[in-house]
Write a protein that holds these residues in place. Sequence first.
Motif, PDB file in Angstrom:
ATOM      1  N   ALA A   1       0.830  -1.200   0.000  1.00  0.00           N
ATOM      2  CA  ALA A   1       0.000   0.000   0.000  1.00  0.00           C
ATOM      3  C   ALA A   1       0.869   1.255   0.000  1.00  0.00           C
ATOM      4  CB  ALA A   1      -0.913   0.013   1.230  1.00  0.00           C
ATOM      5  N   ASP A   2       0.350   2.305  -0.626  1.00  0.00           N
ATOM      6  CA  ASP A   2       0.981   3.623  -0.598  1.00  0.00           C
ATOM      7  C   ASP A   2       2.406   3.590  -1.142  1.00  0.00           C
ATOM      8  OD1 ASP A   2      -1.198   5.107   0.545  1.00  0.00           O
ATOM      9  OD2 ASP A   2      -0.756   4.156   2.466  1.00  0.00           O
ATOM     10  N   ASN A   3       2.633   2.764  -2.173  1.00  0.00           N
ATOM     11  CA  ASN A   3       3.932   2.694  -2.828  1.00  0.00           C
ATOM     12  C   ASN A   3       3.841   3.297  -4.225  1.00  0.00           C
ATOM     13  OD1 ASN A   3       5.216   0.869  -0.752  1.00  0.00           O
ATOM     14  ND2 ASN A   3       3.558  -0.480  -1.453  1.00  0.00           N
ATOM     15  N   ALA A   4       4.943   3.864  -4.706  1.00  0.00           N
ATOM     16  CA  ALA A   4       4.961   4.340  -6.084  1.00  0.00           C
ATOM     17  C   ALA A   4       4.752   3.174  -7.040  1.00  0.00           C
ATOM     18  CB  ALA A   4       6.272   5.049  -6.381  1.00  0.00           C
ATOM     19  N   ILE A   5       5.383   2.037  -6.730  1.00  0.00           N
ATOM     20  CA  ILE A   5       5.210   0.794  -7.486  1.00  0.00           C
ATOM     21  C   ILE A   5       5.090  -0.322  -6.467  1.00  0.00           C
ATOM     22  CG2 ILE A   5       6.186  -0.761  -9.211  1.00  0.00           C
ATOM     23  CD1 ILE A   5       7.968   1.631 -10.097  1.00  0.00           C
ATOM     24  N   GLY A   6       4.114  -1.181  -6.641  1.00  0.00           N
ATOM     25  CA  GLY A   6       3.931  -2.272  -5.690  1.00  0.00           C
ATOM     26  C   GLY A   6       4.984  -3.350  -5.847  1.00  0.00           C
ATOM     27  N   ALA A   7       5.010  -4.025  -7.015  1.00  0.00           N
ATOM     28  CA  ALA A   7       5.926  -5.149  -7.191  1.00  0.00           C
ATOM     29  C   ALA A   7       6.301  -5.287  -8.652  1.00  0.00           C
ATOM     30  CB  ALA A   7       5.283  -6.449  -6.697  1.00  0.00           C
ATOM     31  N   THR A   8       7.572  -5.642  -8.883  1.00  0.00           N
ATOM     32  CA  THR A   8       8.101  -5.915 -10.217  1.00  0.00           C
ATOM     33  C   THR A   8       8.975  -7.150 -10.132  1.00  0.00           C
ATOM     34  OG1 THR A   8       8.229  -3.516 -10.587  1.00  0.00           O
ATOM     35  CG2 THR A   8       9.309  -4.931 -12.198  1.00  0.00           C
ATOM     36  N   PHE A   9       8.842  -8.048 -11.120  1.00  0.00           N
ATOM     37  CA  PHE A   9       9.652  -9.264 -11.148  1.00  0.00           C
ATOM     38  C   PHE A   9      10.467  -9.292 -12.438  1.00  0.00           C
ATOM     39  CE2 PHE A   9       5.725 -11.321  -8.980  1.00  0.00           C
ATOM     40  CZ  PHE A   9       6.012 -10.649  -7.798  1.00  0.00           C
TER      41      PHE A   9
ATOM     42  N   ALA B   1      -3.422   1.727  -3.730  1.00  0.00           N
ATOM     43  CA  ALA B   1      -2.654   2.875  -4.211  1.00  0.00           C
ATOM     44  C   ALA B   1      -2.586   3.984  -3.181  1.00  0.00           C
ATOM     45  CB  ALA B   1      -3.265   3.414  -5.499  1.00  0.00           C
ATOM     46  N   GLN B   2      -3.714   4.283  -2.564  1.00  0.00           N
ATOM     47  CA  GLN B   2      -3.802   5.402  -1.633  1.00  0.00           C
ATOM     48  C   GLN B   2      -4.681   5.011  -0.457  1.00  0.00           C
ATOM     49  OE1 GLN B   2      -5.351   8.114  -4.744  1.00  0.00           O
ATOM     50  NE2 GLN B   2      -3.625   9.443  -4.269  1.00  0.00           N
ATOM     51  N   THR B   3      -4.125   5.104   0.739  1.00  0.00           N
ATOM     52  CA  THR B   3      -4.916   4.915   1.946  1.00  0.00           C
ATOM     53  C   THR B   3      -5.191   6.279   2.558  1.00  0.00           C
ATOM     54  OG1 THR B   3      -3.068   4.770   3.501  1.00  0.00           O
ATOM     55  CG2 THR B   3      -3.666   2.741   2.315  1.00  0.00           C
ATOM     56  N   ALA B   4      -5.837   6.266   3.697  1.00  0.00           N
ATOM     57  CA  ALA B   4      -6.085   7.522   4.406  1.00  0.00           C
ATOM     58  C   ALA B   4      -4.816   8.100   5.014  1.00  0.00           C
ATOM     59  CB  ALA B   4      -7.132   7.295   5.495  1.00  0.00           C
ATOM     60  N   ASN B   5      -3.769   7.296   5.095  1.00  0.00           N
ATOM     61  CA  ASN B   5      -2.467   7.775   5.562  1.00  0.00           C
ATOM     62  C   ASN B   5      -1.782   8.457   4.390  1.00  0.00           C
ATOM     63  OD1 ASN B   5       0.015   8.181   6.799  1.00  0.00           O
ATOM     64  ND2 ASN B   5       0.640   6.036   6.666  1.00  0.00           N
ATOM     65  N   THR B   6      -2.221   9.669   4.070  1.00  0.00           N
ATOM     66  CA  THR B   6      -1.776  10.334   2.841  1.00  0.00           C
ATOM     67  C   THR B   6      -0.308  10.742   2.908  1.00  0.00           C
ATOM     68  OG1 THR B   6      -2.715  12.373   3.729  1.00  0.00           O
ATOM     69  CG2 THR B   6      -4.065  11.108   2.169  1.00  0.00           C
ATOM     70  N   GLY B   7       0.091  11.519   3.899  1.00  0.00           N
ATOM     71  CA  GLY B   7       1.493  11.895   4.034  1.00  0.00           C
ATOM     72  C   GLY B   7       2.013  12.657   2.837  1.00  0.00           C
ATOM     73  N   THR B   8       3.307  12.493   2.547  1.00  0.00           N
ATOM     74  CA  THR B   8       3.971  13.192   1.457  1.00  0.00           C
ATOM     75  C   THR B   8       3.592  12.562   0.126  1.00  0.00           C
ATOM     76  OG1 THR B   8       5.828  13.625   2.931  1.00  0.00           O
ATOM     77  CG2 THR B   8       6.216  13.928   0.574  1.00  0.00           C
ATOM     78  N   ALA B   9       3.353  13.402  -0.888  1.00  0.00           N
ATOM     79  CA  ALA B   9       2.984  12.903  -2.207  1.00  0.00           C
ATOM     80  C   ALA B   9       4.219  12.443  -2.975  1.00  0.00           C
ATOM     81  CB  ALA B   9       2.256  13.984  -2.993  1.00  0.00           C
ATOM     82  N   PHE B  10       4.010  11.543  -3.928  1.00  0.00           N
ATOM     83  CA  PHE B  10       5.083  11.126  -4.825  1.00  0.00           C
ATOM     84  C   PHE B  10       5.397  12.250  -5.800  1.00  0.00           C
ATOM     85  CE2 PHE B  10       2.989   6.999  -3.783  1.00  0.00           C
ATOM     86  CZ  PHE B  10       4.038   6.466  -3.061  1.00  0.00           C
ATOM     87  N   SER B  11       6.500  12.091  -6.505  1.00  0.00           N
ATOM     88  CA  SER B  11       6.911  13.098  -7.481  1.00  0.00           C
ATOM     89  C   SER B  11       5.778  13.372  -8.461  1.00  0.00           C
ATOM     90  CB  SER B  11       8.144  12.624  -8.243  1.00  0.00           C
ATOM     91  OG  SER B  11       9.226  12.407  -7.369  1.00  0.00           O
ATOM     92  N   ALA B  12       5.586  14.632  -8.790  1.00  0.00           N
ATOM     93  CA  ALA B  12       4.495  15.021  -9.671  1.00  0.00           C
ATOM     94  C   ALA B  12       4.633  14.327 -11.020  1.00  0.00           C
ATOM     95  CB  ALA B  12       4.495  16.535  -9.855  1.00  0.00           C
ATOM     96  N   GLY B  13       3.512  13.812 -11.495  1.00  0.00           N
ATOM     97  CA  GLY B  13       3.499  13.191 -12.807  1.00  0.00           C
ATOM     98  C   GLY B  13       3.919  11.740 -12.836  1.00  0.00           C
ATOM     99  N   PHE B  14       4.445  11.216 -11.736  1.00  0.00           N
ATOM    100  CA  PHE B  14       4.883   9.819 -11.746  1.00  0.00           C
ATOM    101  C   PHE B  14       3.676   8.896 -11.851  1.00  0.00           C
ATOM    102  CE2 PHE B  14       6.142   5.765  -9.987  1.00  0.00           C
ATOM    103  CZ  PHE B  14       7.414   5.583 -10.531  1.00  0.00           C
ATOM    104  N   PRO B  15       3.670   7.951 -12.808  1.00  0.00           N
ATOM    105  CA  PRO B  15       2.516   7.055 -12.951  1.00  0.00           C
ATOM    106  C   PRO B  15       2.533   5.945 -11.902  1.00  0.00           C
ATOM    107  CG  PRO B  15       4.157   6.560 -14.627  1.00  0.00           C
ATOM    108  CD  PRO B  15       4.672   7.744 -13.864  1.00  0.00           C
ATOM    109  N   VAL B  16       1.739   6.092 -10.880  1.00  0.00           N
ATOM    110  CA  VAL B  16       1.675   5.102  -9.801  1.00  0.00           C
ATOM    111  C   VAL B  16       0.984   3.846 -10.322  1.00  0.00           C
ATOM    112  CG1 VAL B  16       0.662   4.614  -7.536  1.00  0.00           C
ATOM    113  CG2 VAL B  16       1.679   6.854  -8.007  1.00  0.00           C
ATOM    114  N   ARG B  17       1.545   2.683 -10.008  1.00  0.00           N
ATOM    115  CA  ARG B  17       0.946   1.437 -10.443  1.00  0.00           C
ATOM    116  C   ARG B  17       1.201   0.352  -9.419  1.00  0.00           C
ATOM    117  NH1 ARG B  17       5.048   3.625 -12.720  1.00  0.00           N
ATOM    118  NH2 ARG B  17       6.892   2.478 -13.432  1.00  0.00           N
ATOM    119  N   GLY B  18       0.363  -0.676  -9.461  1.00  0.00           N
ATOM    120  CA  GLY B  18       0.466  -1.748  -8.485  1.00  0.00           C
ATOM    121  C   GLY B  18       1.453  -2.810  -8.910  1.00  0.00           C
ATOM    122  N   TYR B  19       1.040  -3.651  -9.868  1.00  0.00           N
ATOM    123  CA  TYR B  19       1.898  -4.739 -10.332  1.00  0.00           C
ATOM    124  C   TYR B  19       2.431  -4.405 -11.719  1.00  0.00           C
ATOM    125  CZ  TYR B  19       3.522  -9.251 -11.918  1.00  0.00           C
ATOM    126  OH  TYR B  19       4.306 -10.258 -12.416  1.00  0.00           O
ATOM    127  N   GLU B  20       3.747  -4.565 -11.895  1.00  0.00           N
ATOM    128  CA  GLU B  20       4.394  -4.285 -13.174  1.00  0.00           C
ATOM    129  C   GLU B  20       4.814  -5.580 -13.868  1.00  0.00           C
ATOM    130  OE1 GLU B  20       6.857  -0.142 -13.305  1.00  0.00           O
ATOM    131  OE2 GLU B  20       7.870  -1.890 -12.476  1.00  0.00           O
TER     132      GLU B  20
END
Length: 644
Positions: A349-357, A371-390
Amino acid sequence: RDAWTTLDANAPAGATTLTLATAPPWRPGDRLVVASTDLDPLQFDEVTVTAIQGRQVTLAAPLRYPHWGTVQVYDGRPVDERAEVGLLTRNITVQGDPADASGLGGHVMVMQGGQLRLDGVELTRMGQKKVLARYPVHWHLSGPVTDQYVKNSSIWKTFNRCVTVHGTDQVQLVRNVCHDHIGHGIFLEDGAERGNLLEGNLVLTTRQPATGEQLLASDATPASFWLTNPDNIVRGNHAAGSRGFGFWYAMPDQPTGLSTGQLLYPRRTPLREFRDNMAHSNRNTGLNVDQGAKPDGTTETYSYRPRQTPSADSPPVVAVFDGFRGWKHTGRAVWLRGSNQRLTNAVLADNAIGATFAASEVFVEDALFVAQTANTGTAFSAGFPVRGYEFYDGRVGARRVTFVNYQPGGGRQMSGIGFNRSNAFPINPGNFAEGIRYLNSNRVYLEPPKADKDGDRGAVFQDVDGSVTGTAGQFVVANNPLLVTPACGYRAEWNAHACGTRYVRLTIRGINGEVIGPADVTRDDGAAATYVGTGGDPVSISMALPAGRHFTVRSRAMAAQRPQLTVVGLGASDWVRVAIPWAGSTVKVYRDYDTSRSIGAATSPAQLEASTGDLFFHDATAGLLHLKFAPKPGRDYSVLYVAP
């Protein structure tokens, strides 16, 4: 006294009380550390207790940073991002000189025949900066030991690691707090260390050494847990904030250092146990199985391929990384390289990328990605495409995985499934997704392929059961004209196509290292694309192609004199035809590399078309050699080798 617990309520910056998940027997005057719950591992707080009543702790000074303290639930599964709270104070203290700022601390070193049992001890200002074998606690070439351990202890503000196990087996490290150390934290040194138990330890604030003060080159990206042999038990530990990695399986090919010569093969050794561990707030990957140790102290890319008998060419066994939880990583939560591995029951959770093999026969199963929980905190770099499994390399895949809150917006792309970005390496057309569920999520997003990245152009995966595209067996493919056919439908929100045709992978290379790329590939209907070379190297090209079509490949460089063409991913009824330039008057075509297995020449294109891949056609007038690829029984690939 219990070494650590977690919060049980959010604690905002400026708060002077903590609500804990348990009621440990801590006391006024105790020193505690509260871990970061954001992307920055240095957002920890060291606090002093002034009063404690049950689960309520009153602090001498307000918190500098906010700390998350509640369990969230998504799709019926808990996502636990509560801050760890560790006890630093102990009745027995072993410490270096508090007035010495040089980094020359004390150290505990256990030699062969010695015994060490520490329980409920505090060690601080220990270890010696950039000095080999001078660590706060260090088993040194002790061999197998019995009933030796460090338990329920705190090792903090140290100058050189936390605990080192070197050439020693069966040590127990249980429920300790390692905080604010320089370089790797819990450190298995040579790759010969086996049967050790690492259970329930909290390691946080793993710092980089200053320039010129690194003991090893890898300390520049230090790991809270540096693990050089998989034959150990790693269970229930938390890597709660590192300037580098959380858990780093940095396995050497064979043991290094003073263990050189031992007939062990860590990169082929079965994984004894990795279960219910957590990594968060790490600058690099939370769980990294790659970059193995070399004898000179540097690291190299390696593949973990466990075998029943590591020293022999024996059957593979599956390494299972079970119950891993990874959150708040500016990069990936998980990176696995090798074969025959499983990431099971993970919560990421709350990762720029979840997992890559970067792997083959490696799968994620029964997992939750948020992708996003209520624990928002600091945002990732602007424009970065957040994804779960690559997807990457392959064959890899995802089974019974749920993606939550991968919803694009505000100029940012998000998707449950994506591909490794700017990829120059081929993707296996057998990569797949199956049993996928989406909640408030864009299903897929593929970035526009880069002209110099052949892997981008070949991005395809199969939706086995229709849980991604809505139709079982369809493929999701990148925006490459060579991949798109009338059987495809464009999905704008995916920037990709869902296609009803099958795909295979073609690779062409010169046996003698001839340059192949750049090469222009044209389909029978005129669709075309250019490929520059596998991994950016023009000695071979690789591409995904729709099955059942004709293609012409023309190299812009000198034509290979002895090209080998390989097609993989062929189903039982699949075929593909490929034409390559051939100026010579004579030609031989062989199966595989076997010059005793030549195939015959067809007298016409129609005869080639009707064949099962056991003929070729040489059009001397056009200067083209036509080849047909079809699988033999029991194979999903076909290899043809061409020679004058």
